[in-house]
Design an enzyme around this catalytic site. Structure first.
Site, PDB file in Angstrom:
ATOM      1  N   HIS A  22      -2.116   6.340  -4.715  1.00 22.31           N
ATOM      2  CA  HIS A  22      -2.175   7.056  -5.992  1.00 22.31           C
ATOM      3  C   HIS A  22      -1.002   6.569  -6.834  1.00 22.31           C
ATOM      4  CE1 HIS A  22      -5.318   9.822  -4.805  1.00 22.31           C
ATOM      5  NE2 HIS A  22      -4.668  10.092  -3.687  1.00 22.31           N
ATOM      6  N   ASP A  26      -5.935   5.749   6.857  1.00 23.69           N
ATOM      7  CA  ASP A  26      -6.376   6.527   5.695  1.00 23.69           C
ATOM      8  C   ASP A  26      -5.556   6.122   4.461  1.00 23.69           C
ATOM      9  OD1 ASP A  26      -7.736   8.290   4.108  1.00 23.69           O
ATOM     10  OD2 ASP A  26      -6.988  10.123   5.056  1.00 23.69           O
ATOM     11  N   HIS A  81      -8.681   3.183   1.748  1.00 25.52           N
ATOM     12  CA  HIS A  81      -9.226   3.398   0.403  1.00 25.52           C
ATOM     13  C   HIS A  81      -8.640   2.316  -0.502  1.00 25.52           C
ATOM     14  CE1 HIS A  81     -10.846   7.414   1.397  1.00 25.52           C
ATOM     15  NE2 HIS A  81      -9.811   7.482   2.207  1.00 25.52           N
TER      16      HIS A  81
HETATM   17 ZN    ZN Z   1     -11.114  12.019   4.694  1.00 22.57          ZN
END
Ligand code: ZN
Lengths: 425, 326
Positions: free
Chosen positions: A310, A306, A62
């Site tokens: 944050h 993953d 991400h």
């Molecule tokens: Zn996921």
């Protein structure tokens, strides 16, 4: 010209390391052998004792852009990748706006070309704005090289919608990546339901919330003749479900496991440490053991991180308020070495196969092998050195990782991509 | 060495618990005097930070603090805007700037009082954090039981009801077990998780639980307001299967068992109306004891900086304590 002398080369096919010199000329591996002649004007690197392996490839990251650049940008995310020995990534489309159209994907990819030193690929949404209702503009995204479709972050809740998407997109040679979670069972999605959730007084997310969708989505793929890729498996029964479907041989299913699900359990959450808050949650030692077994056996085709940054501000909240997710790119390779390769649980071949070769095959990309004639895409790893994951060490914009300030065995010393040395320590 | 915060029962040592219960006894003696106030916390400020409404716990702490001569302030928690974690952090910064000595906090999020404790020099008392802990409730429950059973070792307490959502069940059962009390749970299968600690006996029906011969039957409040999902078919059925009905009350009376409840009682759900007149009901004792227990806790904690968190130490009255009463 770069000559790496006496490197121990790791491959996906054997746990045995072969010592060799490797000569790179204009970004191409020109020669591999013993006592290669030192090229004139070339750089000679003494790699004795260090492991040379293909660059890693992370098919689940991400990068938060567009929309959440305070957490990560394509630049900081790809630098974190290089920092950890990763030379290619696939972004997830849960950005704002979500990557659900050719326009959105094109913008991101153009951005990536300028802002990243490594190739950045992206997946696309299954449904518009990841709402699970209307199909996204799938064919338009295919035209831009998107292979993987996912509403990651959420399950495509309606099985009829997913089935139709599978029937439609399989015609274009695309595949589906499934975030597996029955929301109605998952509660606030904070941690595994069990002894620890009871002790901490937080409604847990039971493993069955994940296992039900793993089975459902493989069944849908079976019905549609589609290829489904199961994301971030965290439970024993989830692994066994995939193993069973694979053993039948009549559905195309691949799966991934994250380093953190192999290394940590819900016990690590201790006194509400939000650096262990992630989705799917950390489960029990029995789950960790089963996942490791599944990785060694090949139930899991790939390792991915993953990588979910944050801001410290968000993670410094109480456990329920803090968002799910940890970063992984800076730490994955070293932590895999520290926890598994060094103690002899598996060899370098597993790392190279599952975190470099197979993820590239999954995405339909050429494998970055260390062979004559191939483009140089490799890293040097010092097995004797250590890495301390301080805030300063991390290249990710965020430091929400359980490894913060930990010292682990192993260090990524050098990353080479083509004619360029991307990292040198 | 003293403790800065009271966040949970789990990390309390047996000696600390016994010290607090002894202190509570001393404070309770004070109640029969004409002047109920002592100057133990004179010049200190106690801030009440209640994100969840609770008249009972709130006023109990307030009375306790005032009897110790502390200044009590209610922090105005606007329920609508301050539910998000970010606002809580801003509040913490404000509190730290105010240099208050004690913060009594109740919040729906587990672990939040601990988060405040780590970021302030004030002594933080957890007055209930979600389904996590409610340590002063556990202390007042234990105190109430000890009044009836001075040596509670080997006594049996049956806790009935919504174990899953109950911080009272967690804290009280942990504390009672530390005092050598045997604890058992009974409740709907949807509200008593299978993974509760193995040290706690689990019953699936009322008759079997009574055959275990408990000394105290502790009814938990059915938190009807919290049930976003249906955990049992109806309140009527709950009362019939898990409540103290008139018939069961007669049986309990014959056996001479005590009844406890953290309050407020849902009449006709956990307990039939007749329990209000039951002579071995300890429900009002619990309320009364809440004050002395909270006085003991406030008096015991020592605000200040640089306290090593959750460290082991021997319980001692803090230096210069004026409250060891005859
Ligand atoms: Zn996921």
């Amino acid at each position: 010209m770069i000559l790496l002398q006496n490197a121990r080369i790791a491959t996906e096919n054997s746990p045995v390391l072969v010592e060799s010199d490797v000569l790179i000329v204009e970004g191409i591996i020109q020669n591999i052998g013993t006592k290669l002649a030192i090229p004139e004007g070339g750089r000679v690197i003494d790699a004795r004792g260090r492991v040379l392996m293909p660059g890693m490839f992370d098919a689940h990251v991400h990068f938060r852009a567009p929309g959440f650049e305070n957490k990560e940008t394509i630049t900081t995310g790809s630098e974190a990748a290089i920092n950890g020995g990763v030379t290619g990534v696939v972004m997830m489309p849960n950005t704002r706006p979500a990557l659900d159209s050719a326009t959105a994907v094109a913008t991101v990819l153009e951005n990536a070309k300028v802002r990243s030193r490594i190739p950045v690929y992206t997946s696309g949404c299954v449904t518009k704005n990841r709402e699970g209702k209307e199909l996204a503009e799938i064919e338009g995204m295919r035209g831009l090289g998107v292979k993987m479709l996912t509403d990651d972050g959420d399950t495509t809740a309606d099985p009829a919608v997913l089935l139709r998407a599978m029937q439609y997109a399989t015609e274009f040679g695309m595949f589906f990546a499934s975030h597996c979670e029955v929301l109605e069972l998952a509660g606030p999605r904070a941690l595994n339901e069990g002894v620890m959730s009871y002790r901490l007084g937080i409604k847990g997310s039971p493993a069955c919330a994940e296992e039900i969708i793993i089975d459902r989505d493989i069944r849908l793929a079976h019905a549609a003749g589609a290829h489904v890729h199961i994301q971030h498996v965290s439970s024993k029964l989830g692994m066994e479900t995939i193993r069973w479907w694979k053993s039948r041989g009549d559905v195309k299913v691949t799966a991934e496991v994250m380093p953190h699900h192999l290394m940590f359990t819900d016990e690590h959450i201790g006194d509400y440490d939000t650096n262990y808050k992630m989705n799917p949650p950390l489960r029990t030692q029995a789950d960790c053991d089963a996942l490791l077994e599944g990785l060694i056996e090949g139930v899991f085709d790939i390792i991915a991180t993953d990588h979910a940054p944050h801001t410290p501000f968000e993670k410094a909240q109480d456990f329920l308020s803090a968002p799910n997710g940890i970063t992984g790119l800076d730490t994955a390779l070293v932590s895999l070495y520290h926890h598994f390769v060094e103690p002899g649980k598996f060899g370098w071949d597993v790392v190279v196969k599952r975190y470099s070769a197979e993820p590239r095959r999954l995405m339909g990309l050429p494998v970055a092998a260390i062979e004559v004639g191939q483009k140089a895409e490799c890293l040097l790893f010092d097995t004797e050195a250590e890495t301390t994951f301080t805030k300063e060490f991390m290249k990710s914009k965020s430091q929400n990782t359980p490894f913060i300030d930990q010292t682990l065995k192993g260090r990524v010393d050098m990353v080479i991509l083509g004619a360029e040395i991307l990292l040198e320590r | 060495m003293a403790r800065k915060d009271l966040l949970d029962i789990a990390s309390l040592h047996r000696e600390e618990i016994e010290f607090l219960l002894d202190q509570s006894t001393s404070f309770k003696k004070l109640f029969t005097r004409s002047v109920k106030k002592i100057p133990a916390l004179e010049g200190k400020s106690v801030l009440m930070l209640f994100y969840e409404a609770s008249t009972r716990t709130h006023s109990s702490f307030e009375v306790a603090a005032k009897r110790l001569s502390a200044e009590v302030t209610n922090f105005d928690v606007a329920h609508s805007s301050i539910t998000k974690g970010e606002s809580v952090r801003e509040t913490i910064e404000t509190l730290q700037a105010m240099r208050t000595d004690y913060i009594v906090v109740r919040h729906g999020h587990p672990g939040l009082p601990g988060m405040i404790a780590r970021q302030t020099t004030a002594s933080v008392i957890n007055a209930g954090d979600g389904a996590h802990e409610h340590p002063t409730q556990a202390l007042l429950d234990a105190f109430t039981i000890k009044e009836k059973f001075p040596d509670p070792r080997g006594k049996k307490v049956l806790i009935i009801g919504d174990i899953l959502h109950s911080r009272v069940a967690r804290s009280t059962s942990t504390l009672l077990q530390k005092l050598g009390v045997e604890v058992a749970y009974l409740g709907p299968g949807s509200l008593v998780p299978k993974y509760v600690p193995a040290s706690i006996r689990r019953f699936t029906d009322y008759e079997a639980a009574m055959a275990w011969t408990p000394d105290v039957v502790y009814l938990l409040r059915v938190q009807l307001e919290r049930q976003d999902v249906q955990f049992f078919p109806s309140v009527r059925e709950y009362h019939r299967v898990y409540g103290i009905t008139n018939t069961r009350l007669a049986e309990i009376s014959d056996l001479g068992l005590y009844i406890m409840h953290p309050g407020p009682v849902n009449r006709g759900v956990e307990l039939c109306d007749a329990v209000m007149d039951y002579e071995r009901s300890l429900i009002t004792n619990q309320v009364e004891n809440g004050i002395s227990v909270r006085m003991a806790v406030l008096d015991w904690l020592t605000p200040g900086g640089d306290f090593p968190k959750q460290e082991a130490y021997a319980a001692q009255p803090r230096a210069g304590s004026k409250v060891i009463l005859p």
